[in-house]
Design an enzyme around this catalytic site. Structure first.
Site, PDB file in Angstrom:
ATOM      1  N   CYS A 119     -35.011 -24.800  54.761  1.00  0.00           N
ATOM      2  CA  CYS A 119     -35.174 -24.691  53.312  1.00  0.00           C
ATOM      3  C   CYS A 119     -36.411 -23.849  53.046  1.00  0.00           C
ATOM      4  CB  CYS A 119     -35.321 -26.059  52.662  1.00  0.00           C
ATOM      5  SG  CYS A 119     -35.229 -25.959  50.855  1.00  0.00           S
ATOM      6  N   LYS A 194     -27.050 -33.985  48.215  1.00  0.00           N
ATOM      7  CA  LYS A 194     -28.479 -34.198  47.989  1.00  0.00           C
ATOM      8  C   LYS A 194     -28.746 -34.240  46.486  1.00  0.00           C
ATOM      9  CE  LYS A 194     -32.984 -32.127  48.893  1.00  0.00           C
ATOM     10  NZ  LYS A 194     -33.741 -31.170  49.691  1.00  0.00           N
ATOM     11  N   GLU A 232     -19.246 -32.246  46.976  1.00  0.00           N
ATOM     12  CA  GLU A 232     -20.239 -31.429  47.695  1.00  0.00           C
ATOM     13  C   GLU A 232     -20.109 -31.592  49.209  1.00  0.00           C
ATOM     14  OE1 GLU A 232     -22.419 -29.178  47.119  1.00  0.00           O
ATOM     15  OE2 GLU A 232     -23.007 -29.242  45.011  1.00  0.00           O
ATOM     16  N   LYS A 247     -28.447 -38.047  50.661  1.00  0.00           N
ATOM     17  CA  LYS A 247     -29.896 -38.140  50.493  1.00  0.00           C
ATOM     18  C   LYS A 247     -30.237 -38.210  49.017  1.00  0.00           C
ATOM     19  CE  LYS A 247     -33.965 -35.387  51.017  1.00  0.00           C
ATOM     20  NZ  LYS A 247     -34.473 -34.056  51.103  1.00  0.00           N
TER      21      LYS A 247
END
Ligand code: PBG
Length: 324
Positions: A119, A194, A232, A247
């Site tokens: 990331c 997420k 997702e 998460k």
């Protein structure tokens, strides 16, 4: 005949015999914050967690591997001077995380499973997870940077790369880039589901990765949405992810349960920083029994359907025997 469920709770041996969930050390993944230089420094908002230099990290992990804790997830902590608007520090083949991966794989080889967070937020001067233009985080312009970061980690020897940015189509892009460079065997653990969560607060402290302006709601999931959350993960499976993730974990056990039923891929739960720090703070005050609470929390994630659990408690829980 009367049903009396208490019959099976009569003794410890009986309770153990009918227990439906057992956590094993091999399911746990310990996150680590890697910094330049030697030594280590504490993270004030996460008691017991430190930022660590590479050499020291290599030394420390020895006892974890002995205790059976053989998976780590690495985050680079970059100083302000190295940050820019192209995440140069993150995509550098000679950068912090690739050097940490090399050192760890060199020391432990296949005894240690090295996973890396992919990331850009920690190396962007604006703190967002993608390329920023006019206040917008651009999706497709971000993908090449994520590809380069994942390839740099794979070249250093990472077993698993874990994209956590929440750009659309990044799993497919990273898979393609890895394959093209000859890294067919580097696995992708996607942070597939997420949420935009307040539970990441202490982490952003630890990794110096908070956005300077705005929030992450234009790319991370809305906590109110269960169907989008499942979608997702299913999309990332279709794009070629090897493992999926939910998460945070604790406030989203329903989502873990549903995805574990709808996908055949291994599923990870991320017991995030805010979940960790709440327990630590209450324990420091003497308000809760930390050992029992950690075992209950980690056990709940496994019960919900998580195969793997990323947790800051992992090292201490194993060292102290909290999971027995
Ligand atoms: C990077 C990233 C974050 C976490 C893992 N990877 C922070 C964020 O999205 O803001 C959070 C981990 C934690 O809270 O323990 N995008």
């Amino acid at each position: 005949m009367t049903r009396r469920p208490r019959r099976l709770r009569r003794s410890p041996a009986l309770r153990e015999a009918v227990a439906e969930t057992h956590l094993h050390a091999s399911q746990l993944i310990q996150p680590h914050f890697v910094m330049e230089g030697g030594g280590s420094e504490p993270v004030p908002s996460m008691p017991g967690i430190e930022r660590t230099g590479i050499e020291r990290l290599v030394d420390e992990i020895d006892r974890d591997v002995d205790a059976g804790l053989s998976s780590v997830l690495l985050f680079g902590v970059f100083d302000d001077a190295s940050k820019d608007d192209r995440a140069s520090a993150a995509v550098d083949r000679e950068g912090l995380v690739p050097r940490a991966v090399e050192a760890l794989k060199g020391a432990y080889g296949d005894r240690l499973l090295v996973m890396t967070d992919v990331c850009l937020c920690g190396s962007m001067d604006h703190g967002h997870c993608g390329v920023l233009r006019d206040g917008n985080v651009l999706n497709d312009e971000t993908l090449p940077l994520l590809e380069a970061m994942a390839v740099a980690h794979a070249q250093a020897g990472a077993d698993v790369v874990a994209p956590s940015d929440m750009m659309d189509l990044r799993v497919e892009a990273i898979r393609h880039a890895l394959d093209e460079k000859g890294f067919q065997d580097t696995a992708i653990l996607s942070y597939s589901t997420k949420f935009a969560s307040a539970f990441y607060g202490p982490f952003r402290d630890a990794a110096a990765s908070a956005p300077k302006a705005g929030d992450r709601k234009s790319y991370q999931l809305d906590p109110r949405n269960r169907r989008q959350a499942v979608l997702e993960s299913l999309l990332d499976e279709a794009e070629g992810a090897d493992m999926l993730m939910v998460k945070p974990a604790l406030a989203y056990l329903d989502v873990i349960a549903e995805i574990s039923e709808r996908s055949l891929l291994p599923l990870a739960a991320y017991n995030v920083s805010g979940e960790y720090s709440m327990v630590k703070a209450a324990a420091e005050k003497g308000w809760v029994d930390e050992a029992a609470m950690v075992s209950e929390i980690l056990g709940s994630m496994a019960r919900a359907g998580a195969d793997l659990i990323i947790s800051y408690h992992a090292r201490e829980a194993l060292a102290e025997g909290w999971l027995r």
